[in-house]
Design an enzyme around this catalytic site. Structure first.
Site, PDB file in Angstrom:
ATOM      1  N   LYS A  49    -108.617  -3.809  -3.538  1.00 33.25           N
ATOM      2  CA  LYS A  49    -107.373  -3.054  -3.395  1.00 33.25           C
ATOM      3  C   LYS A  49    -107.632  -1.632  -3.876  1.00 33.25           C
ATOM      4  CE  LYS A  49    -102.745  -2.823  -5.470  1.00 33.25           C
ATOM      5  NZ  LYS A  49    -101.730  -3.579  -6.255  1.00 33.25           N
ATOM      6  N   TYR A  96    -109.470   1.726  -9.015  1.00 33.50           N
ATOM      7  CA  TYR A  96    -108.950   3.080  -8.887  1.00 33.50           C
ATOM      8  C   TYR A  96    -109.838   4.029  -9.685  1.00 33.50           C
ATOM      9  CZ  TYR A  96    -104.815   0.269  -7.765  1.00 33.50           C
ATOM     10  OH  TYR A  96    -103.957  -0.651  -7.235  1.00 33.50           O
ATOM     11  N   ASP A 103     -97.168  -8.066 -11.702  1.00 27.81           N
ATOM     12  CA  ASP A 103     -97.787  -8.076 -13.027  1.00 27.81           C
ATOM     13  C   ASP A 103     -97.320  -6.902 -13.882  1.00 27.81           C
ATOM     14  OD1 ASP A 103     -99.238  -6.584 -10.986  1.00 27.81           O
ATOM     15  OD2 ASP A 103    -100.666  -6.069 -12.554  1.00 27.81           O
TER      16      ASP A 103
END
Length: 270
Positions: free
Chosen positions: A177, A146, A26
């Site tokens: 993730k 994140y 992506d």
């Protein structure tokens, strides 16, 4: 779990090992057509040949990369985006919907959230909404979480990564993730604090194969569910071979030295 979601997850995860090798592609939205994603169809063919379980891409790309031949590979459609050209590059905004992904034939969807950013509130709202919509359709959701705000001193700190993974679980993601925390012991804490599969990000471009293999092996030993690595795979000189080697680690339990011996012998014979 709805049967539809279970079936879709089996297209993204190896049903025998319960683990996955995902190659995100992506990056074109974020940084433009960098090396490895210019000929996207060719790159998808290579990672599929190597045995990757799934790829991640934005909704406009599957029409260019659909494979009517060869080994099957799962499709995860990414729904959020930002660019390096923005004054707020860490603020992800929604650019697709669950229905878009269903129409394309996706096996799962993914979103990206940066905790600590000044736009965190909006990203969390989007996360919650997409999670609810995905659940109603039986569509698996992978959350990339994140910590990248101005007040974050170390996005790889185990306490920060534990928080990121747990947030994804609590907001309804099926897979999360996160960055690798640097050691088996610390990453085991991340896995222990989260009851959904945890896969590692690849992070910055690495200088050698051993570093990649060691990271994947260590995460695997900590109970991780595999990997979601982009540039360190698709910008490799031989993505198919690297993915095949990582398959040995993730799905077959091979060690670092054995995997490196395979890689080196294969590269010498190429």
């Amino acid at each position: 779990m709805f049967l539809g979601k279970a079936i879709r997850l089996e297209r993204v995860f190896n049903r025998n090992t319960g683990k996955t090798i995902i190659v995100p592609m992506d990056h074109g939205v974020t940084v433009g057509p960098i090396y490895g994603v210019v000929d996207l169809k060719g790159t998808v063919d290579k990672v599929a040949e190597g045995g990757a379980n799934a790829v991640i891409m934005h909704k406009g790309l599957p029409r260019r990369t659909h494979r009517g031949h060869g080994t099957d590979i799962g499709l995860i459609v990414h729904l959020s985006a930002s660019t390096v050209l923005s004054p707020f590059p860490n603020a992800k905004t929604m650019v697709g919907s669950v229905e878009d992904a269903i129409r394309i034939g996706a096996d799962a969807i993914s979103i990206h959230v940066n905790l600590g950013d000044e736009k965190e509130m909006e990203m969390l709202e989007s996360f919650g909404r997409i999670s609810s919509e995905a659940a109603s359709w039986g569509m698996p959701l992978l959350a990339m979480v994140y910590a990248r705000g101005a007040g974050i001193r170390d996005e790889f700190d185990v306490e920060v990564v534990k928080h990121s993974a747990r947030l994804a679980e609590e907001l309804g993601a099926d897979v999360v993730k996160v960055p690798y925390t640097g050691s088996t012991e610390s990453f085991a804490q991340v896995v222990e604090g989260c009851c959904i599969p945890v896969v590692i990000a690849g992070g910055p471009r690495m200088s050698c194969h051993r570093d990649i293999v060691q990271m994947v092996y260590d995460a695997n030993q900590a109970g991780g569910a595999g990997l979601s690595i982009g540039r360190n795979v698709f910008q490799d000189e031989n993505p198919a071979l690297l993915v095949k080697a990582l398959n040995g680690v993730v799905h077959e339990g091979k060690g670092v030295d054995e995997t490196m011996a395979f890689l080196e012998a294969s590269l010498q014979g190429a």
